[in-house]
Design a protein around this motif. Structure first.
Motif, short mmCIF file in Angstrom:
data_model
loop_
_atom_site.label_atom_id
_atom_site.label_comp_id
_atom_site.label_asym_id
_atom_site.label_seq_id
_atom_site.Cartn_x
_atom_site.Cartn_y
_atom_site.Cartn_z
N ARG A 64 46.69 39.75 35.89
CA ARG A 64 45.67 40.62 36.41
C ARG A 64 44.68 40.01 37.24
NH1 ARG A 64 44.29 44.71 31.69
NH2 ARG A 64 45.15 42.84 30.19
N GLU A 66 45.05 37.31 38.58
CA GLU A 66 45.37 36.75 40.12
C GLU A 66 45.75 37.98 40.76
OE1 GLU A 66 46.18 33.73 41.37
OE2 GLU A 66 45.07 33.01 39.72
N GLY A 67 45.33 39.09 40.52
CA GLY A 67 45.34 40.30 41.40
C GLY A 67 46.75 41.05 41.37
N MET A 69 49.38 43.53 40.13
CA MET A 69 49.34 44.94 39.30
C MET A 69 51.02 45.26 38.90
SD MET A 69 46.45 46.79 41.45
CE MET A 69 47.19 48.34 40.74
N TYR A 84 52.12 41.07 43.88
CA TYR A 84 50.90 40.08 43.68
C TYR A 84 50.22 40.20 45.32
CZ TYR A 84 52.39 38.50 39.36
OH TYR A 84 52.49 38.25 38.00
N PRO A 85 49.14 40.28 45.56
CA PRO A 85 48.63 40.25 46.98
C PRO A 85 49.16 39.02 47.65
CG PRO A 85 46.63 39.86 45.38
CD PRO A 85 47.81 40.02 44.60
N LYS A 87 49.01 35.83 50.05
CA LYS A 87 48.08 34.81 50.17
C LYS A 87 48.13 34.23 51.52
CE LYS A 87 47.40 33.37 45.36
NZ LYS A 87 48.00 33.22 44.44
#
Length: 139
Positions: A64, A66-67, A69, A84-85, A87
């Motif tokens: 969480r 690290e973004g 969901m 994960y978003p 990079k």
């Protein structure tokens, strides 16, 4: 009292329907039936078509942070799969096993390899003694 998140998911696809927030302090844990009344996304579903996993309070904090969901639940293992978003210029990736699970697996593999390494060291030491005896050191 500490209550972890509950992840409600579709039993056919594993797609997440609702994630209840974790809480701590003076709180009372809700029942499945209460959650189906509290959350509209659940109220619209047939309860028998919905699965639920209860997570420990603070579970998957690294993910969480690290973004990450939770996007789906792996229907074979009942482990949450994270989005994960991306990079930089990275392409979006499909939902993946959590960093937390990957770290646990790597730690277990590391422990197994250390055990094998110790066994190999012991075997080499024993072979050295046998060779020393055969080469004349055992008279």
């Amino acid at each position: 009292m500490k209550i972890g998140m509950k992840v409600y998911y579709d039993l056919q696809t594993g797609n997440v329907i609702v994630i209840t927030p974790e809480s701590a302090g003076v709180v009372v844990e809700t029942t499945r039936e209460q959650d189906f009344k509290l959350y509209q996304a659940l109220a619209d579903k047939v309860p028998e078509s919905v699965g639920m996993i209860q997570l420990e309070h603070g579970a998957y904090m690294l993910d969480r942070a690290e973004g990450g969901m939770i996007a789906r639940v792996d229907l074979a293992t009942l482990e949450p799969l994270f989005d994960y978003p991306p990079k930089g210029d990275e392409e979006p990736q499909p939902p993946a096993v959590s960093f937390t699970s990957q770290i646990s697996e790597l730690a277990a593999e590391n422990g197994r390899m250390q055990g094998e390494n110790n066994e190999l060291k012991q075997a080499v030491a024993e072979l050295s003694l046998v060779l020393a005896a055969v080469m004349g050191g055992g008279e």
